[in-house]
Motif scaffolding. Sequence first.
Motif: not given
Length: 505
Positions: A390-395, A372-376
Amino acid sequence: MISPLSIIGVAGLLCVLAYKYILYPAFGSPLSALPTAHPLCSITSKWFDRQILRQRELTTLFAAHQKHGPLVRLGPHEVSVVSLEGLRNIYTAGLEKHSWYAATFENYGTPNLVSTLEHRPHSVQKRMIANVYAKSYIQHSTDVDTLSTSIVFGRFLPLLQKYADEREHVNVMHLFQWAGIDFMTAYIFGTAHCTDFMDDREGREAYFKDWSKIRNFDNSGENSVVEGLCMKLSSATLAAQDQPQNNDIAGTSPVVLSKLYSQLQQKAKAEDNQLSQTDLMKRCASELLDHIVATHETFAITSTYVLYRMSLDPALQKKLRAELLALDPSVTPGAAEEGLLPSPDRIDALPLLNGIIQETLRLHAAVPVRQPRVVPEGGIMLHSHYIPAGTTVSSNAYSLHRQPEIFPRPSEWLPQRWMARDDRSPIVDSFPGPEVIRKWFWAFGSGGRMCIGSNFALQVIKLIIASIYTNFETSIIDDEGIEQSESFIAGPLGNKLIVQFVPLT
């Protein structure tokens, strides 16, 4: 009697809550245009959390992406992305890590590369040791050559020969854990201070008993053995370096520890930061413990699956052996007498061995779960959709490695898909070539946060597998429990792959 104003107030509060937690997430959020893994995912993350608890995280993600495409909403503020565009805009672009990493991977109350969330401090610390994990450095390092020769000929092959002579049935998951930690600690601390878990039964049993508690999130006690081992090895190694040269102490250099310690000292001096010896030790030990744990887990998972797949195919064992015996020198008892191993670049260039390792990492990635990463601030665009800050995005590697248009027959273990077209069999002749599928290979992540030790891990795995199949045949005695790992923490640990080693005549 309840007053009309109170009723209006309660009704108004309910309306606000309904809008905030139901209507806006489901219909007003920029994410509302995205398909969901389940209808409930637009308003709550509990449905997907339930899939994780039921060990269905990966299969659920894969099915959702196969149905809906590269973007799938997992919760009100979480999106899963499976595409090259996603990898580029999330990981190559360097989005900040989710707070989960700090809560999970910090050691001794001190940050390390994995637990550091912000991109800039991570880059600073990574540069301190990146060069000693570079492929060119590892392949030409006399220390790596010496420690590899010592461990392979002095520990690993004699242990396999003992198993073969006694016709012992071996849980290779455990064997590879011992080998992984021995290789890693030898590179970090030098052979004079590294572990010898292939021989030290008492030490390894204490370590892995303690590690099993950590792996299962059992926080009882202080997990003193695991953390204590790394601190003890760090202290002993640095103490030996501070002593006048002692010619009675033989061994390789403590490559990683020396580099990290000196770089931390220089950084503290440049910043006029008076770090105590205790603080320096904690920073080193926090980082190095993470390298040790990551190595003995991922190394063991990958090597176990290689033996699982190879033991099912005696004909492929013979093909690999023919390729390995063409090495000069080959990893045989005769070479042991000379103390020589094949050069790393020669082993790395073997097409069938490389295909076997790559295909195992594709189908059985040791870390197949979401990263998981966080949208800046300002948000990002993914596949023409706006993803707000603030959205959590992931692959995840599990889904990336099973895209049928990139990896035809994705559930099948087919090492030749990684080989050049001239070396392929007809079964994979029409598949996309290595130049295409390598772009989707994500066993070690990508971007600035990808696994720093991937080159070391690959070299050791190839050397160990080459050592085995040059000298032995393997057959499965009991493969109960071997299945696709669901997470880095769980993996197939606690399961078993029981193998018999048969020496070649």
